[in-house]
Design an enzyme around this catalytic site. Structure first.
Site, PDB file in Angstrom:
ATOM      1  N   GLU A   1      25.497  37.157  58.984  1.00  0.00           N
ATOM      2  CA  GLU A   1      25.982  38.270  59.809  1.00  0.00           C
ATOM      3  C   GLU A   1      25.247  39.554  59.426  1.00  0.00           C
ATOM      4  O   GLU A   1      25.232  39.927  58.244  1.00  0.00           O
ATOM      5  CB  GLU A   1      27.493  38.448  59.582  1.00  0.00           C
ATOM      6  CG  GLU A   1      28.284  37.244  60.068  1.00  0.00           C
ATOM      7  CD  GLU A   1      29.625  37.077  59.362  1.00  0.00           C
ATOM      8  OE1 GLU A   1      30.014  37.957  58.576  1.00  0.00           O
ATOM      9  OE2 GLU A   1      30.280  36.045  59.597  1.00  0.00           O
TER      10      GLU A   1
ATOM     11  N   LEU B   1      29.541  35.827  64.568  1.00  0.00           N
ATOM     12  CA  LEU B   1      30.368  36.211  63.428  1.00  0.00           C
ATOM     13  C   LEU B   1      31.353  35.079  63.108  1.00  0.00           C
ATOM     14  O   LEU B   1      32.497  35.102  63.543  1.00  0.00           O
ATOM     15  CB  LEU B   1      31.120  37.484  63.830  1.00  0.00           C
ATOM     16  CG  LEU B   1      31.409  38.513  62.750  1.00  0.00           C
ATOM     17  CD1 LEU B   1      31.868  39.807  63.391  1.00  0.00           C
ATOM     18  CD2 LEU B   1      32.443  38.014  61.786  1.00  0.00           C
TER      19      LEU B   1
ATOM     20  N   GLU C   1      31.891  32.302  59.773  1.00  0.00           N
ATOM     21  CA  GLU C   1      31.345  31.820  58.495  1.00  0.00           C
ATOM     22  C   GLU C   1      31.256  30.306  58.437  1.00  0.00           C
ATOM     23  O   GLU C   1      30.297  29.753  57.890  1.00  0.00           O
ATOM     24  CB  GLU C   1      32.186  32.346  57.328  1.00  0.00           C
ATOM     25  CG  GLU C   1      32.064  33.862  57.123  1.00  0.00           C
ATOM     26  CD  GLU C   1      32.873  34.668  58.124  1.00  0.00           C
ATOM     27  OE1 GLU C   1      33.730  34.073  58.823  1.00  0.00           O
ATOM     28  OE2 GLU C   1      32.658  35.892  58.223  1.00  0.00           O
TER      29      GLU C   1
ATOM     30  N   PHE D   1      30.974  39.113  52.410  1.00  0.00           N
ATOM     31  CA  PHE D   1      31.749  39.457  51.211  1.00  0.00           C
ATOM     32  C   PHE D   1      32.437  38.190  50.708  1.00  0.00           C
ATOM     33  O   PHE D   1      32.703  37.274  51.483  1.00  0.00           O
ATOM     34  CB  PHE D   1      32.820  40.515  51.527  1.00  0.00           C
ATOM     35  CG  PHE D   1      32.275  41.906  51.706  1.00  0.00           C
ATOM     36  CD1 PHE D   1      32.166  42.769  50.628  1.00  0.00           C
ATOM     37  CD2 PHE D   1      31.865  42.346  52.964  1.00  0.00           C
ATOM     38  CE1 PHE D   1      31.655  44.051  50.799  1.00  0.00           C
ATOM     39  CE2 PHE D   1      31.360  43.620  53.138  1.00  0.00           C
ATOM     40  CZ  PHE D   1      31.249  44.488  52.050  1.00  0.00           C
TER      41      PHE D   1
ATOM     42  N   PHE E   1      35.315  36.794  52.624  1.00  0.00           N
ATOM     43  CA  PHE E   1      34.958  36.381  53.980  1.00  0.00           C
ATOM     44  C   PHE E   1      34.342  34.984  53.984  1.00  0.00           C
ATOM     45  O   PHE E   1      34.062  34.423  55.040  1.00  0.00           O
ATOM     46  CB  PHE E   1      33.984  37.377  54.625  1.00  0.00           C
ATOM     47  CG  PHE E   1      34.556  38.754  54.821  1.00  0.00           C
ATOM     48  CD1 PHE E   1      35.898  38.999  54.596  1.00  0.00           C
ATOM     49  CD2 PHE E   1      33.756  39.797  55.256  1.00  0.00           C
ATOM     50  CE1 PHE E   1      36.436  40.264  54.767  1.00  0.00           C
ATOM     51  CE2 PHE E   1      34.273  41.065  55.441  1.00  0.00           C
ATOM     52  CZ  PHE E   1      35.617  41.303  55.194  1.00  0.00           C
TER      53      PHE E   1
ATOM     54  N   HIS F   1      37.519  42.489  49.912  1.00  0.00           N
ATOM     55  CA  HIS F   1      36.105  42.783  49.665  1.00  0.00           C
ATOM     56  C   HIS F   1      35.724  42.691  48.192  1.00  0.00           C
ATOM     57  O   HIS F   1      34.618  43.040  47.816  1.00  0.00           O
ATOM     58  CB  HIS F   1      35.758  44.205  50.148  1.00  0.00           C
ATOM     59  CG  HIS F   1      35.698  44.352  51.636  1.00  0.00           C
ATOM     60  ND1 HIS F   1      36.806  44.280  52.423  1.00  0.00           N
ATOM     61  CD2 HIS F   1      34.648  44.554  52.477  1.00  0.00           C
ATOM     62  CE1 HIS F   1      36.464  44.454  53.693  1.00  0.00           C
ATOM     63  NE2 HIS F   1      35.150  44.615  53.754  1.00  0.00           N
TER      64      HIS F   1
END
Lengths: 360, 387
Positions: free
Chosen positions: A55, A84, A86, A109, A112, A155
Site C-alpha cells: 500500500e 488496500l 493485506e 504497520f 495492519f 500503529h
C-alpha cells in the site's frame, strides 16, 4: 631522508589526504531508512525476479519512504501499489513466489498485518512443508513495528511472537544501520520466507556507514553470510543483557550507565529471532553468570520468555541468579502520552540488573 | 487483448444490442444450459444465451475425451468412498454429482496453464494429469500434498477456503509480468464466496486485469448451511459486476454447456480479456465427508430430484443418441475407469511411504540447530522403542 624520498612521501600524503576526503564524503551519516531503501534498490538490480508491492509503496514511496524513488527508477512492474487489502497482498505474493518471483511486500504497520495472518500462518509458513519440499516460497514480508514514536492505536504493536511461534517463517529484526542493509539483502536472498521487522523508531537513526562498501562486502561474503548469528553489541564481563530490535539501543544506554557505576555489562543483539542463536547467548551467560532479557513486547508468552527459558535450560549451573525479564506490561499498547511508562527504559533495566543477587 | 481493447469490445457489443456496459458484465438472464436432463439437446432459444453470451459447441473428439474423464471421475469418487468405508483411507470429500464441473475445469486448460483446486476437487486434479495415488496422498494421511505442483501446474488442494484464489492471482500476475500466455482456473464452492479472500482475490484480479477464471461450484450446501443462509445476492455470478468483471451462470451438471462456457472463458482470458467469474449450479450428492450426516439438514426428496439430473447419465444419453458412443468406445472407457479404480485399491493396500525423520526436513531450506536437536530426540526415542 633524500629529496626523492621526501617528494614520494609528499605525494603519498597528498593522495592519502584525497582518499580520506573522498572517504569522509562517502561516510556522510546514513539513516536506517536509507540503508533499507538502498538494500531494496540493490536487490532489484541484482535479481530481476524481485518485485516490491504494497500500500502506497509506489509514487509515494511508502508512508515511511522506505521505497522512495524505486518506482521511478525501476518502473511500475517492479515496484507498485496494490488495492488496500493485506491478505490480498500476502496471498498474491504467495502465488508470485510459486511462479518463480521473489516478492518483497510491505505491511504498512504492525497491527495492519493481522488481516493477512491466515495467509502467513497457513500458506507462507507451510507451503514448503505441505509440498514435501517441492514448493519453497522465497519472499520477504516487511513490517514496521514497535513504539517509541508517539503513534496512535494499532500503529505500535510488537507482534514478533506470533510469527516466531509459527514454524516455517524466519524472523529478522535489525537494530543498526549496517544491519538494516545487510539483513534485508540476506532476507531477500533467503530460500525461506522471512518476516522482516523494522523498528520504526530507528528509521531516522544515523550511522557513519559506506553503503557501497557494505554492498561490496555483502556480495563478496555471500557464501559465508552471517544469517542466524547474534551480535555482541557491547562486550562485558559482569552480566548479559539479551535483546533485539528497538530495545538494543536502550540496553546499550543502560550498560553505559552501569559502567559508570562500576558494572561491566555485555549486550547481545539477537538479530534473528528465528533462527535463534543459542550458542552465542549461552556462551555469554556462562561467562557472566547473570542475565536480563529485554523486549518491548508484552512479556507474557513473549520472545523474551522463550529466550529466558532457553538460558535457564542451557546455563543453569553457571547462573548466580535467576534470569530476569524486562518487557512491556501485559496491556494493549498505550496512547502516545502514556507510552513512556510502558516501554522498557534504561532505569528499569538497571533495576533488574540490581536484583541479580550481587554479593555485598 | 489489452484492457483498452476489451473495453472497446464491451462498448461495441453494448451499442449493438442497446445495453449498458454494466449489463454486459451481468450474467445472462437465464442459466446457460445446452442439454436437458434426459440428454436431449435444447433448441438455441432455450439455451439461455443472449447477446454477448454465445458459445461454440465442442467437437465430437473433445466430447468423447471429456466423457471418458467423467466416467473415470465417477468411478474414482465411488471407489474412494468405498475405501473410506472399509477403513483403508482416512477421509474423502466426494465430488459425486459434480463430476462435470471437475472435468470441465481441467480440460479447458493447456499444458502451461494452472489449476487451483480445493479439497473436493480430486477429480479435476486427476483430469489435469496428476497420478491417482499422488492425488490421494493427503486423504490416506501420508503427507499433505503428494504431487509436484510445478510439474503438473496444479496447486496443492486447498483446505482453507478461498486463500488459494489469491495464490491463483499471484501466479497469473507473475506470468503476466514475464509476458507469458498463462491462464489460471481457480476453484471454490458456494459457501466459500462469503470469505474475505474471495472478495480480495476477485478485486486484485480485476484491478491488475489478470487471466484468472474464478469457477464457483454452487453445490447448494456449505457442509450443512444452505446457500439461502449464505448470500442474499441475486446469484453468485452477479457478484462479478461489483469488481468490474463479467459473471455467468451455467448448469453444472451439463458437461457440454460447461465445456462451451469454460472454453470461451479461457480463450477470452488468454487474449487479454481479464478475469471472469463462472457459477456452476450443481449438487453435492453425498455428505460433506464420511464424518458428516446429511440427513440432519436435507430431505431425501431433494437428493432424489438431483439424481434425475445426473451429469454422467445425461452425457451418456446425449452421446449415445447422437451416435458418438459405440459399444467399442464405451467398453474401452469402462475398462479405463476400472483400471484407475484398481490402481487406487492396490495403492491403498501398500504401506504408506512415511519416515518420522522427514518431519524435520521441509520446515526450512536447512533444518535449524533447534530442529536438529529435536530430530535427534525423536530418533533416540524410536531407537529405544525398537530395542
Amino acid at each position: 631522508m633524500t629529496a626523492t624520498a621526501s617528494a614520494v612521501n609528499g605525494n603519498v600524503s597528498a593522495e592519502t589526504a584525497q582518499a580520506a576526503a573522498a572517504k569522509a564524503a562517502a561516510n556522510q551519516p546514513v539513516t536506517f531508512g536509507k540503508a533499507l531503501n538502498t538494500a531494496l534498490a540493490d536487490a532489484l538490480t541484482a535479481d530481476e525476479s524481485v518485485v516490491i508491492f504494497g500500500e502506497d509503496v509506489g509514487v509515494l514511496g511508502g508512508v515511511f519512504r522506505i521505497t522512495d524513488g524505486l518506482t521511478a527508477r525501476f518502473g511500475n512492474t517492479r515496484c507498485f501499489d496494490t488495492p488496500l487489502a493485506e491478505s490480498g497482498i500476502v496471498g498474491m505474493a504467495v502465488g508470485m513466489a510459486m511462479n518463480d518471483m521473489r516478492p518483497v511486500i510491505e505491511m504498512q504497520f504492525d497491527a495492519f498485518a493481522y488481516p493477512a495472518f491466515e495467509q502467513i500462518a497457513s500458506h507462507v509458513a507451510k507451503m514448503r512443508n505441505r509440498t514435501r519440499g517441492r514448493l519453497p516460497l522465497p519472499m520477504v514480508i516487511r513490517i514496521p513495528y514497535a513504539g517509541g514514536v508517539g503513534g496512535v492505536e494499532h500503529h505500535c504493536d510488537s507482534s514478533e511472537a506470533y510469527y516466531a511461534h509459527t514454524p516455517g517463517l524466519k524472523v529478522f529484526t535489525p537494530s543498526t544501520v549496517s544491519d538494516a542493509y545487510l539483513m534485508l539483502r540476506e532476507a531477500i536472498d533467503s530460500p525461506d520466507p522471512v518476516v522482516f521487522f523494522e523498528p520504526k523508531k530507528l528509521y531516522w537513526s544515523k550511522d557513519q556507514v559506506d553503503l557501497e562498501e557494505l554492498a561490496e562486502q555483502y556480495e563478496s561474503q555471500r557464501a559465508a553470510k552471517a544469517e542466524g548469528k547474534a551480535r555482541i553489541a557491547r562486550p562485558g564481563t559482569d552480566a548479559t543483557l539479551v535483546t533485539y530490535g528497538p530495545s538494543v539501543s536502550v540496553a546499550l544506554e543502560a550498560a553505559k550507565i552501569a559502567a559508570e557505576e562500576g558494572r561491566n555489562l555485555e549486550v547481545i543483539d539477537i538479530r534473528t529471532i528465528v533462527p535463534f542463536d543459542d550458542e552465542t547467548v549461552s556462551a555469554s551467560v556462562r561467562k557472566t553468570g547473570r542475565a536480563v532479557v529485554i523486549g518491548e513486547a508484552q512479556g507474557f508468552v513473549s520472545v523474551a520468555s522463550e529466550i529466558t527459558a532457553r538460558i535457564q535450560e542451557r546455563c543453569f549451573h553457571s547462573l548466580a541468579a535467576p534470569v530476569l525479564r524486562v518487557t512491556g506490561f501485559d496491556i494493549p499498547f498505550p496512547a502516545p502520552t502514556l507510552e513512556k511508562h510502558h516501554l522498557p527504559s534504561a532505569e528499569r533495566i538497571l533495576d533488574a540488573v540490581d536484583q541479580l543477587q550481587w554479593e555485598a | 487483448m489489452s484492457s483498452e481493447t476489451r473495453e472497446d469490445l464491451i462498448a461495441e457489443v453494448s451499442r449493438k444490442f442497446g445495453i449498458s456496459p454494466e449489463d454486459y458484465m451481468l450474467p445472462a438472464r437465464h442459466m446457460i444450459n445446452l442439454l436437458n436432463p434426459d440428454g436431449s439437446l435444447r433448441s438455441h432459444e432455450e439455451q439461455g444465451t443472449e447477446p454477448g453470451h454465445e458459445y461454440p459447441l465442442p467437437s465430437p473428439a473433445e466430447l468423447i475425451r471429456a466423457y471418458e474423464a467423467l466416467v473415470v471421475g465417477r468411478r474414482v469418487n465411488d471407489q474412494n468412498s468405498a475405501l473410506v468405508r472399509q477403513g483403508r483411507m482416512a477421509v474423502y470429500p466426494s465430488s459425486h454429482g459434480q463430476e462435470a464441473c471437475q472435468v470441465a475445469a481441467a480440460l479447458c486448460l493447456q499444458d502451461g496453464d494452472w489449476l487451483f483446486p480445493t479439497y473436493r476437487d480430486s477429480v479435476a486434479v486427476m483430469t489435469k494429469g496428476v497420478a491417482p495415488m499422488e492425488v490421494m496422498t493427503s486423504f490416506r494421511g501420508e503427507w499433505h500434498c503428494g504431487y509436484d505442483t510445478k510439474q503438473y501446474k496444479v496447486a496443492p488442494m486447498a483446505t482453507p477456503l478461498t486463500t488459494q484464489l489469491l495464490h491463483a492471482v499471484g501466479v497469473a500476475h507473475a506470468a503476466k509480468l514475464r509476458g507469458e500466455n498463462t491462464v489460471v482456473v481457480a476453484m471454490c464452492g458456494d459457501g466459500a464466496t462469503s470469505e474475505g479472500d474471495f472478495h480480495e482475490a476477485l478485486n486484485f484480479a480485476a484491478v491488475f486485469h489478470l487471466p484468472v477464471i474464478f469457477f464457483v461450484q454452487n453445490n447448494k450446501y456449505a457442509i450443512s448451511v444452505p446457500l439461502s443462509s449464505q448470500s442474499a445476492a441475486p446469484s453468485l455470478a452477479h457478484k462479478a459486476v461489483g469488481y468490474g468483471m463479467a459473471g455467468e451462470r451455467v448448469d453444472g451438471n451439463d458437461l457440454i454447456a460447461l465445456m462451451a462456457i469454460m472454453g470461451r472463458a479461457v480463450r477470452l482470458a488468454r487474449e487479454g480479456g481479464g478475469p471472469l467469474l463462472i457459477e456452476a449450479h450443481t449438487y453435492r450428492m453425498q455428505a460433506h465427508t464420511n464424518a458428516d450426516d446429511d440427513k440432519r439438514y436435507r430431505e431425501d426428496a431433494e437428493v432424489a430430484e438431483w439424481v434425475a439430473k445426473d451429469p454422467v447419465k445425461r452425457m451418456e444419453s446425449y452421446l449415445a443418441d447422437s451416435g458418438l458412443l459405440g459399444d467399442e468406445v464405451s467398453e474401452r472407457i469402462s475398462a479405463h475407469a476400472e483400471q484407475v479404480a484398481k490402481t487406487l485399491r492396490d495403492g491403498m493396500n501398500q504401506e504408506a511411504d512415511t519416515d518420522p525423520a522427514e518431519l524435520f526436513n521441509h520446515v526450512y531450506s536447512q533444518p535449524t540447530a533447534q530442529l536438529k536437536e529435536q530430530a535427534a530426540l525423536l530418533a533416540d526415542e524410536l531407537a529405544r522403542e525398537e530395542a
